[in-house]
Scaffold this motif. Structure first.
Motif, PDB file in Angstrom:
ATOM      1  N   VAL A 189      55.141  66.623  75.582  1.00 56.24           N
ATOM      2  CA  VAL A 189      53.702  66.716  75.381  1.00 56.24           C
ATOM      3  C   VAL A 189      53.159  67.906  76.176  1.00 56.24           C
ATOM      4  O   VAL A 189      53.430  68.037  77.375  1.00 56.24           O
ATOM      5  N   VAL A 190      52.418  68.765  75.505  1.00 57.95           N
ATOM      6  CA  VAL A 190      51.863  69.960  76.155  1.00 57.95           C
ATOM      7  C   VAL A 190      50.542  69.588  76.830  1.00 57.95           C
ATOM      8  O   VAL A 190      49.643  69.038  76.183  1.00 57.95           O
ATOM      9  N   GLU A 191      50.455  69.869  78.134  1.00 59.14           N
ATOM     10  CA  GLU A 191      49.225  69.570  78.884  1.00 59.14           C
ATOM     11  C   GLU A 191      48.134  70.575  78.515  1.00 59.14           C
ATOM     12  O   GLU A 191      48.366  71.791  78.557  1.00 59.14           O
ATOM     13  N   VAL A 192      46.963  70.081  78.191  1.00 58.12           N
ATOM     14  CA  VAL A 192      45.839  70.949  77.830  1.00 58.12           C
ATOM     15  C   VAL A 192      44.693  70.713  78.821  1.00 58.12           C
ATOM     16  O   VAL A 192      44.177  69.598  78.902  1.00 58.12           O
ATOM     17  N   PRO A 193      44.320  71.736  79.586  1.00 55.12           N
ATOM     18  CA  PRO A 193      43.226  71.545  80.554  1.00 55.12           C
ATOM     19  C   PRO A 193      41.883  71.369  79.845  1.00 55.12           C
ATOM     20  O   PRO A 193      41.718  71.763  78.691  1.00 55.12           O
ATOM     21  N   ASP A 194      40.933  70.788  80.583  1.00 57.77           N
ATOM     22  CA  ASP A 194      39.620  70.487  79.988  1.00 57.77           C
ATOM     23  C   ASP A 194      38.878  71.742  79.528  1.00 57.77           C
ATOM     24  O   ASP A 194      38.037  71.666  78.626  1.00 57.77           O
ATOM     25  N   ASP A 195      39.146  72.878  80.159  1.00 54.51           N
ATOM     26  CA  ASP A 195      38.362  74.073  79.811  1.00 54.51           C
ATOM     27  C   ASP A 195      39.020  74.908  78.712  1.00 54.51           C
ATOM     28  O   ASP A 195      38.628  76.052  78.491  1.00 54.51           O
ATOM     29  N   ALA A 234      42.839  64.341  73.408  1.00 52.65           N
ATOM     30  CA  ALA A 234      42.651  63.428  72.282  1.00 52.65           C
ATOM     31  C   ALA A 234      42.335  64.158  70.979  1.00 52.65           C
ATOM     32  O   ALA A 234      42.862  63.824  69.930  1.00 52.65           O
ATOM     33  N   ASP A 235      41.503  65.155  71.037  1.00 52.34           N
ATOM     34  CA  ASP A 235      41.001  65.755  69.803  1.00 52.34           C
ATOM     35  C   ASP A 235      41.094  67.281  69.884  1.00 52.34           C
ATOM     36  O   ASP A 235      40.074  67.974  69.901  1.00 52.34           O
ATOM     37  N   SER A 294      42.481  69.654  57.795  1.00 52.13           N
ATOM     38  CA  SER A 294      41.464  68.962  58.619  1.00 52.13           C
ATOM     39  C   SER A 294      41.936  68.730  60.059  1.00 52.13           C
ATOM     40  O   SER A 294      41.130  68.421  60.925  1.00 52.13           O
ATOM     41  N   ARG A 295      43.235  68.891  60.322  1.00 47.41           N
ATOM     42  CA  ARG A 295      43.733  68.746  61.693  1.00 47.41           C
ATOM     43  C   ARG A 295      43.542  70.032  62.506  1.00 47.41           C
ATOM     44  O   ARG A 295      43.829  70.071  63.698  1.00 47.41           O
TER      45      ARG A 295
END
Lengths: 362, 362
Positions: free
Chosen positions: A131-137, A163-164, A183-184
């Motif tokens: 799973v690739v970590e995605v920061p909030d920014d 999540a999205d 749509s993804r």
């Protein structure tokens, strides 16, 4: 005809039927009295081409109504700059999954025009399997769906921690080669010169609610929203490239659509990978099966001295452009939508013969 | 052939000999076994096209050795952004002489990407007839050599207050139509689709010592210096547009070069202006002689209700696209390099007949 089999990574082969239609349009486009090369872009004949192109892209890829379909000059590298200029919002940045040459260049260009974070980087022969970590920014998660130079292709969306995610994907070398769920994605884009036309145009499909974020300082020609508002006609477009893409869309439809393109791509690439695997002491360097591209089969010969003779002898038999990208060397056979299975069969026959003549598999 | 006479402001007419040569290249380019539309840009056949194109531009326009000749995608509007991004230095700004639609748009785009100063602005029907004041912090003096919409054309360089101005000129609509002294300019550029090819390419000629000023934040595809260092091949270029421009350069040379283009342009436009002047109660709105464009003859009809019938009746006689630009209305006849004098004669005969049938000059 004496047309060769062109294994180039792009510009690539086009169907003879499409070329003949273009040929017919060069002196007098559909009896209108002028060439497609002289056609005005604000008159009904061009409007009809653009309308048909957009509606065919929409139906072939099942593009939802809340997406805009744009056409921009300048090909793929222009989009490397346009993606962050249009999608990065104040205080945030683009997130990049770097799997090879083209995603690395895209991330470098993003760093130039805004900020960028590399979410994941591999060795050019792999794809993220965690799973690739995605920061909030991170405004988006960018990946190159098919790495033309390295020969890897995503089999689905990367797994990410948020999540999205707003996925943004460079599909330059596998556009129109398989169905996918638009749509993804926040945006997908493709330089058209591999599966969908001739060099000089990029197709961008972007969710409408992502438009309008470009700063006032962004040149108009790099602002997706300006294309959306002008129906991609803010300036004189490369008319021939639009016409060619429209004819390619017709051809894909006639041949059975993108599901059939996928079936053919799998058949072609399976045949070639299996030939390589069957002669794996001679032909080496093929990628692990789980990351292999259906479009660009990258391999080499164990004895490096045989690479040049291989490319030359294949060319002498009408199979051209089998050398690997100049940055990596070796061999590469690009098998885009228009490549017939018979051409791949011919290549594998040649490969067996070549290997046999050089002391193996005889 | 049934090819029409196309008075469009661009894309414009191309010579039938050039179109036939392109037509021959669509299925099989010079017996190479592939289409010009499939041609790889890093192989000898394309390298030969690019080399010939550059050397013909250099010889036709007598370009000095310290200038680079670049080819960029995206046409003219892309250059509106590229000019200031490449030429404005820290603390300084671009200076604009605004004589019409296109120079005004260029100045607006400059204001977007850096700072801009309008040095002079007219009413769209005039050119500066006094010395234009140039402040010390202006990196360049920009003007549009020929205003396609408004119909004005500079007869020489504008007079300016500074000793050694860096002139930058948009020559999109009069490129290759007359000789000029390149050494007096810092940069000139032109979208090629009027006098020099088909839409989708701009030619930029820039003095080498002005390159290298673009900030690191400028996207690579907008950086002239990247084009200079890569021989305009930093990405997959629109091959067909390069080939077409090369064939146009050959054609200009065969026809006698840019001096002959100028002679023909003067002959064509003089014939049409004189017809308008001879019927000046009926055809009105022609510009003052000292600012008239040789390329775009802008006029109208005193009785506005006759404009639409004029355009339609001319089209019925094979003379199309005589309506003025959608922003100004009226009539416009664009007389680019390829327009034969016989076509202008036919137009003037029609104009006399039309005026006669509507109650005047019979």
């Amino acid at each position: 005809m004496d047309r060769l089999i062109n294994f180039a990574a792009g510009p690539s082969m086009m169907p003879e039927s499409v070329l003949r239609k273009i040929q017919d349009s060069i002196l007098n486009y559909e009896g209108q009295g002028y060439s497609i090369l002289e056609m005005m872009h604000r008159k009904p004949p061009f409007e009809a081409i653009l309308l048909e192109l957009k509606s065919r892209v929409k139906s072939l890829l099942n593009v939802p109504d809340d997406y805009e379909i744009l056409f921009c000059p300048g090909g793929g590298k222009m989009q490397f700059g346009m993606v962050p200029l249009n999608l990065v919002t104040p205080g945030c940045r683009g997130g990049y999954i770097v799997t090879g040459t083209w995603s690395r260049m895209a991330s470098e260009e993003a760093r130039r025009v805004s900020r960028e974070v590399t979410l994941w980087a591999g060795n050019g022969r792999d794809l993220p399997d965690e799973v690739v970590e995605v920061p909030d920014d991170a405004d988006y998660v960018y990946f190159c769906d098919n790495e033309t130079v390295d020969g890897t292709e995503f089999q689905g969306l990367p797994a990410v921690s948020c999540a999205d995610p707003v996925f943004v994907s460079d599909m330059s070398s596998n556009f129109m080669s398989r169905p996918f769920d638009v749509s993804r994605f926040g945006a997908i884009w493709a330089g058209v010169q591999k599966n969908f036309g001739t060099a000089g145009l990029a197709c961008v499909i972007v969710r409408r609610n992502l438009l309008g974020n470009a700063a006032d300082t962004v040149p108009q020609m790099l602002n997706w929203n300006v294309y959306a508002k002008s129906n991609s006609l803010q300036n004189t477009p490369p008319v021939l490239q639009f016409y060619t893409a429209m004819l390619m869309a017709r051809w894909v439809e006639e041949q059975g659509g993108v599901a059939e393109m996928d079936r053919r791509a799998k058949e072609r690439s399976a045949l070639l990978y299996s030939a390589i695997d069957d002669m794996q002491d001679f032909y080496v360097g093929a990628l692990p099966p789980e990351v292999r591209s259906r479009m660009n089969v990258v391999f080499t010969i164990a004895d490096k001295n045989l690479i040049k003779p291989f490319v030359e002898e294949a060319a002498a038999q009408g199979m051209i452009n089998l050398a690997g990208h100049r940055s990596v060397g070796g061999l590469r056979a690009s098998l885009y939508n228009v490549m017939p299975i018979e051409a791949v069969q011919k290549l594998t026959v040649f490969m067996k013969d070549f290997a046999g003549r050089h002391g193996k598999f005889h």
